[in-house]
Write a protein that holds these residues in place. Structure first.
Motif, PDB file in Angstrom:
ATOM      1  N   PRO A  75       0.833  -1.217   0.000  1.00  0.00           N
ATOM      2  CA  PRO A  75       0.000   0.000   0.000  1.00  0.00           C
ATOM      3  C   PRO A  75       0.860   1.257   0.000  1.00  0.00           C
ATOM      4  O   PRO A  75       1.991   1.262   0.486  1.00  0.00           O
ATOM      5  CB  PRO A  75      -0.808  -0.121   1.296  1.00  0.00           C
ATOM      6  N   VAL A  76       0.305   2.305  -0.580  1.00  0.00           N
ATOM      7  CA  VAL A  76       0.996   3.592  -0.605  1.00  0.00           C
ATOM      8  C   VAL A  76       0.397   4.484   0.485  1.00  0.00           C
ATOM      9  O   VAL A  76      -0.731   4.261   0.937  1.00  0.00           O
ATOM     10  CB  VAL A  76       0.851   4.268  -1.981  1.00  0.00           C
ATOM     11  N   PRO A  77       1.134   5.478   0.939  1.00  0.00           N
ATOM     12  CA  PRO A  77       0.573   6.411   1.927  1.00  0.00           C
ATOM     13  C   PRO A  77      -0.687   7.088   1.392  1.00  0.00           C
ATOM     14  O   PRO A  77      -0.903   7.174   0.184  1.00  0.00           O
ATOM     15  CB  PRO A  77       1.706   7.423   2.135  1.00  0.00           C
ATOM     16  N   ARG A  78      -1.505   7.569   2.302  1.00  0.00           N
ATOM     17  CA  ARG A  78      -2.778   8.182   1.926  1.00  0.00           C
ATOM     18  C   ARG A  78      -2.774   9.681   2.214  1.00  0.00           C
ATOM     19  O   ARG A  78      -2.025  10.171   3.063  1.00  0.00           O
ATOM     20  CB  ARG A  78      -3.941   7.534   2.690  1.00  0.00           C
TER      21      ARG A  78
ATOM     22  N   GLU B 143     -10.277  10.175   1.222  1.00  0.00           N
ATOM     23  CA  GLU B 143      -8.844   9.965   1.092  1.00  0.00           C
ATOM     24  C   GLU B 143      -8.501   9.507  -0.313  1.00  0.00           C
ATOM     25  O   GLU B 143      -9.360   9.010  -1.057  1.00  0.00           O
ATOM     26  CB  GLU B 143      -8.325   8.958   2.113  1.00  0.00           C
ATOM     27  N   LYS B 144      -7.270   9.692  -0.661  1.00  0.00           N
ATOM     28  CA  LYS B 144      -6.756   9.251  -1.955  1.00  0.00           C
ATOM     29  C   LYS B 144      -5.304   8.833  -1.753  1.00  0.00           C
ATOM     30  O   LYS B 144      -4.693   9.132  -0.717  1.00  0.00           O
ATOM     31  CB  LYS B 144      -6.853  10.381  -2.989  1.00  0.00           C
ATOM     32  N   PRO B 145      -4.709   8.156  -2.728  1.00  0.00           N
ATOM     33  CA  PRO B 145      -3.300   7.776  -2.581  1.00  0.00           C
ATOM     34  C   PRO B 145      -2.391   9.002  -2.643  1.00  0.00           C
ATOM     35  O   PRO B 145      -2.719  10.015  -3.271  1.00  0.00           O
ATOM     36  CB  PRO B 145      -3.054   6.852  -3.783  1.00  0.00           C
ATOM     37  N   ARG B 146      -1.253   8.915  -1.996  1.00  0.00           N
ATOM     38  CA  ARG B 146      -0.186   9.885  -2.220  1.00  0.00           C
ATOM     39  C   ARG B 146       0.576   9.372  -3.440  1.00  0.00           C
ATOM     40  O   ARG B 146       1.393   8.467  -3.346  1.00  0.00           O
ATOM     41  CB  ARG B 146       0.729   9.979  -0.994  1.00  0.00           C
ATOM     42  N   PHE B 147       0.305   9.955  -4.582  1.00  0.00           N
ATOM     43  CA  PHE B 147       0.718   9.390  -5.852  1.00  0.00           C
ATOM     44  C   PHE B 147       2.222   9.474  -6.119  1.00  0.00           C
ATOM     45  O   PHE B 147       2.731   8.756  -6.973  1.00  0.00           O
ATOM     46  CB  PHE B 147      -0.009  10.103  -7.000  1.00  0.00           C
ATOM     47  N   PHE B 148       2.921  10.333  -5.441  1.00  0.00           N
ATOM     48  CA  PHE B 148       4.309  10.622  -5.798  1.00  0.00           C
ATOM     49  C   PHE B 148       5.229  10.398  -4.608  1.00  0.00           C
ATOM     50  O   PHE B 148       4.811  10.354  -3.447  1.00  0.00           O
ATOM     51  CB  PHE B 148       4.434  12.087  -6.244  1.00  0.00           C
ATOM     52  N   ALA B 149       6.502  10.277  -4.909  1.00  0.00           N
ATOM     53  CA  ALA B 149       7.557  10.328  -3.896  1.00  0.00           C
ATOM     54  C   ALA B 149       8.623  11.280  -4.422  1.00  0.00           C
ATOM     55  O   ALA B 149       8.930  11.275  -5.624  1.00  0.00           O
ATOM     56  CB  ALA B 149       8.142   8.949  -3.635  1.00  0.00           C
TER      57      ALA B 149
ATOM     58  N   PHE C 206       1.850   4.813  -7.857  1.00  0.00           N
ATOM     59  CA  PHE C 206       0.521   4.196  -7.903  1.00  0.00           C
ATOM     60  C   PHE C 206       0.273   3.469  -9.225  1.00  0.00           C
ATOM     61  O   PHE C 206      -0.489   3.943 -10.047  1.00  0.00           O
ATOM     62  CB  PHE C 206      -0.538   5.288  -7.681  1.00  0.00           C
ATOM     63  N   PRO C 207       0.913   2.312  -9.449  1.00  0.00           N
ATOM     64  CA  PRO C 207       1.847   1.634  -8.551  1.00  0.00           C
ATOM     65  C   PRO C 207       3.281   2.070  -8.812  1.00  0.00           C
ATOM     66  O   PRO C 207       3.549   2.868  -9.703  1.00  0.00           O
ATOM     67  CB  PRO C 207       1.654   0.172  -8.914  1.00  0.00           C
ATOM     68  N   ARG C 208       4.205   1.481  -8.062  1.00  0.00           N
ATOM     69  CA  ARG C 208       5.614   1.794  -8.225  1.00  0.00           C
ATOM     70  C   ARG C 208       6.163   1.094  -9.466  1.00  0.00           C
ATOM     71  O   ARG C 208       5.632   0.071  -9.910  1.00  0.00           O
ATOM     72  CB  ARG C 208       6.393   1.372  -6.981  1.00  0.00           C
ATOM     73  N   VAL C 209       7.261   1.644  -9.998  1.00  0.00           N
ATOM     74  CA  VAL C 209       7.846   1.084 -11.223  1.00  0.00           C
ATOM     75  C   VAL C 209       8.249  -0.387 -11.061  1.00  0.00           C
ATOM     76  O   VAL C 209       7.995  -1.190 -11.967  1.00  0.00           O
ATOM     77  CB  VAL C 209       9.035   1.948 -11.689  1.00  0.00           C
ATOM     78  N   PRO C 210       8.876  -0.819  -9.952  1.00  0.00           N
ATOM     79  CA  PRO C 210       9.202  -2.247  -9.832  1.00  0.00           C
ATOM     80  C   PRO C 210       7.976  -3.153  -9.923  1.00  0.00           C
ATOM     81  O   PRO C 210       8.050  -4.262 -10.480  1.00  0.00           O
ATOM     82  CB  PRO C 210       9.855  -2.334  -8.442  1.00  0.00           C
ATOM     83  N   GLU C 211       6.840  -2.693  -9.409  1.00  0.00           N
ATOM     84  CA  GLU C 211       5.610  -3.487  -9.481  1.00  0.00           C
ATOM     85  C   GLU C 211       5.094  -3.547 -10.917  1.00  0.00           C
ATOM     86  O   GLU C 211       4.596  -4.582 -11.370  1.00  0.00           O
ATOM     87  CB  GLU C 211       4.575  -2.896  -8.539  1.00  0.00           C
TER      88      GLU C 211
END
Length: 582
Positions: free
Chosen positions: A53-56, A188-194, A255-260
């Motif tokens: 899961p990603v942060p919200r 709520e929604k995903p935190r789409f970026f890092a 969302f999702p991450r590149v490795p996934e």
């Protein structure tokens, strides 16, 4: 965004590609034998474990609504009355001056507005509330905004959550009012970026470098913050374009991450090959217009070819070279990004630029054909026609087996290494379009004084000094062509040259310039470089403060000897002398 509802990432088992498939949503309408590899590929995709899961990001709306009447006071007043039963409604009308039942009506106009769902800050000019004797400016906070103004209050390409621009048609307004009634509660929604600040090439010491993410953001969620950028996660709508255009990987999509995504691509393509499939084409599309286009193509015609393997993304703007090139390395013969008629034009241009860079590399390596394509279609028939016109292309090389890295440049590097190893044509370097995030810098040795300003400005450690020797070294693998070294150089001795170097030299530091050290004329200790000292003396020789030989000679001394010389010189004015004169 829905209250209390989690958002699973597109392509995960929750979206069902592989379990009792909705064939129309997958872009084809019949179950012939030729579709068996495609079905196997989508079934493999569904068996992949759900990602971490990603942060919200949370919002809270209490239902305080501001309606700005603008040029449609009667429509606005009618909407206010309709909504008053379920929301706390304030109607702002340039001519309003009285309370109207359950609606609070103010006179005034919006001077400025910022914020998002649950946190709108509004400055109202000439505000006159019921009972007030005179107009005055005021600040207020609201959870929601319904705007009837001819000119929208928010001018960005994609306004924030909680802001509703009233449509001109009555049916559209009825639908919007229904949506407003539901916009109360916790969301709520995903935190789409890092964001990795240490990789950011935005600026150094007040000098501007890369502004790609700031320029592309349609919600203005990204802004300059000194030498870095800052992102408001509440304004971010998850397009991922910032990660696509970021040259260093400082901004990455989650969302999702590149490795996934890499795992999905590998499993999908492997299952397709094992089931006898050939000439695979990865088709990226979003879950809105893109999914509807695939469904329409299947419903109204023959649908997409059996070789077309659809992968749904939250937004296609997040599909950069770190996914396109690995897809080819994993065995696909072609990558197509499908966009609907309403897609943002700047996002599409960013995707085309990524594809231009990728196509330049692939063509130079001898991989012919339209390997990377952007298809924008208005309906299912146009989408099918576009795919019918595309060539059928075989995979470029034996399928790679590496896992995708979360680091953007490393993911691209692994894919390129694989494609270069099996390329039909051997080349040592490839010239790239201006703006590409790979290349070298060239230094005019005659102009360079070895001041090392460029070393201090480089955010990626592509430029290095020689520590105890006057050397300027360059590691091309790290260069993102941000231009900070070029902008910082006081001698204008640096120019950028976008290219992709394909020899081992790309990973080895090389010397761009070197010179002999200058030795202090007093103690003979090395300090600085001869070029730098001679250039400094040439520029200051005519200055009034350096007319004497002693002052010029002092420029040739190290810092310690310079202080000693100044203190021992009888011709120098001392602070002690100044104190004695008082």
């Amino acid at each position: 965004m829905t209250a209390g509802v989690d958002v699973s990432f597109p392509g995960s088992p929750a979206h069902g590609p592989g379990d009792a498939p909705d064939l129309e949503a997958r872009g084809w309408s019949s179950l012939g034998l030729e579709c068996a590899p495609k079905i196997a590929a989508l079934a493999a995709l569904a068996r992949i474990e759900a990602p971490q899961p990603v942060p919200r990001v949370s919002y809270r709306s209490r239902g305080n609504l501001l309606i700005v009447a603008g040029d449609a006071p009667e429509r606005a007043r009618g909407a206010a009355q309709d909504l008053a039963a379920g929301l706390h409604v304030t109607l702002l009308d340039a001519k309003g001056d009285a309370a109207s039942g359950a609606v609070t009506e103010w006179a005034g106009r919006v001077d400025s507005i910022t914020g998002y769902l649950g946190e709108f800050s509004v400055t109202i000019a000439g505000l006159r509330a019921p009972g007030a004797a005179q107009a005055q400016p005021a600040a207020a906070r609201f959870d929601l905004v319904l705007d009837f103004s001819a000119e929208p209050l928010f001018l960005m390409r994609q306004p924030p959550q909680g802001y509703f621009r009233a449509p001109a048609d009555a049916a559209g307004l009825v639908s919007m009012l229904s949506e407003l009634r539901e916009a109360v509660g916790e969301f709520e929604k995903p935190r789409f970026f890092a964001y990795r600040e240490n990789l950011c090439a935005h600026g150094r010491s007040g000098i501007a470098g890369c502004t790609s993410c700031v320029d592309i953001c349609s919600t203005r969620a990204i802004a300059s913050d000194g030498d870095r950028v800052k992102v408001d996660p509440h304004l971010c709508m998850g397009c991922g374009a910032c990660s696509t255009v970021c040259p260093s990987g400082a901004m990455s999509y989650q969302f999702p991450r590149v490795p996934e995504r890499g795992q999905q691509l590998r499993r999908m393509l492997a299952a397709y090959r094992e089931a006898g499939g050939a000439n695979a084409c990865i088709v990226w599309h979003d879950g809105a217009e893109g999914r509807d286009l695939l469904r329409a193509a299947a419903r109204d015609g023959q649908g997409l070819p059996a070789r077309a393997l659809p992968l749904e993304a939250f937004h296609v703007a997040a599909i950069g070279l770190d996914l396109m090139l690995p897809a080819l390395a994993f065995g696909a013969g072609q990558v197509v990004v499908v966009a609907g008629p309403g897609e943002d034009a700047e996002y599409l241009e960013a995707l085309r630029e990524q594809m231009r860079i990728g196509a330049t590399v692939l063509e130079a390596l001898g991989y012919g054909g339209s390997r990377l394509e952007l298809v924008q279609a208005r309906d299912g028939a146009a989408l099918q026609a576009a795919f019918d016109a595309l060539p059928t292309l075989a995979g470029l090389a034996p399928a790679a087996g590496f896992d995708l890295s979360a680091d953007k440049r490393t993911a691209i590097e692994f894919a390129l290494d694989h494609l270069v190893r099996h390329a039909p044509r051997r080349v040592e370097h490839i010239d790239l379009p201006v703006g590409a995030p790979y290349g070298e810098i060239r230094v005019d040795r005659d102009a360079c004084t070895m001041c090392m300003s460029c070393v201090g400005a480089c955010p990626e450690s592509a430029l290095m000094d020689g520590v105890d020797r006057p050397l300027l070294k360059f590691l091309e693998r790290n260069c993102v062509q941000c231009g900070l070294c070029e902008a910082t150089c006081p001698e204008d001795a640096i120019t950028l040259h976008p290219r992709l170097l394909l020899t081992p030299a790309v990973r080895e530091p090389r010397v761009l310039n070197e010179t002999e050290p200058f030795h202090c004329v007093s103690c003979n200790k090395p300090f600085g470089t001869r070029q730098m000292v001679e250039a400094m003396m040439g520029r200051l020789a005519s200055h009034s403060m350096f007319t004497g030989q002693g002052a010029l000679r002092r420029l040739q001394m190290c810092a310690d000897c310079r202080v000693v010389d100044m203190m021992s010189s009888k011709s120098e004015t001392s602070v002690l002398d100044l104190g004695a004169d008082r």
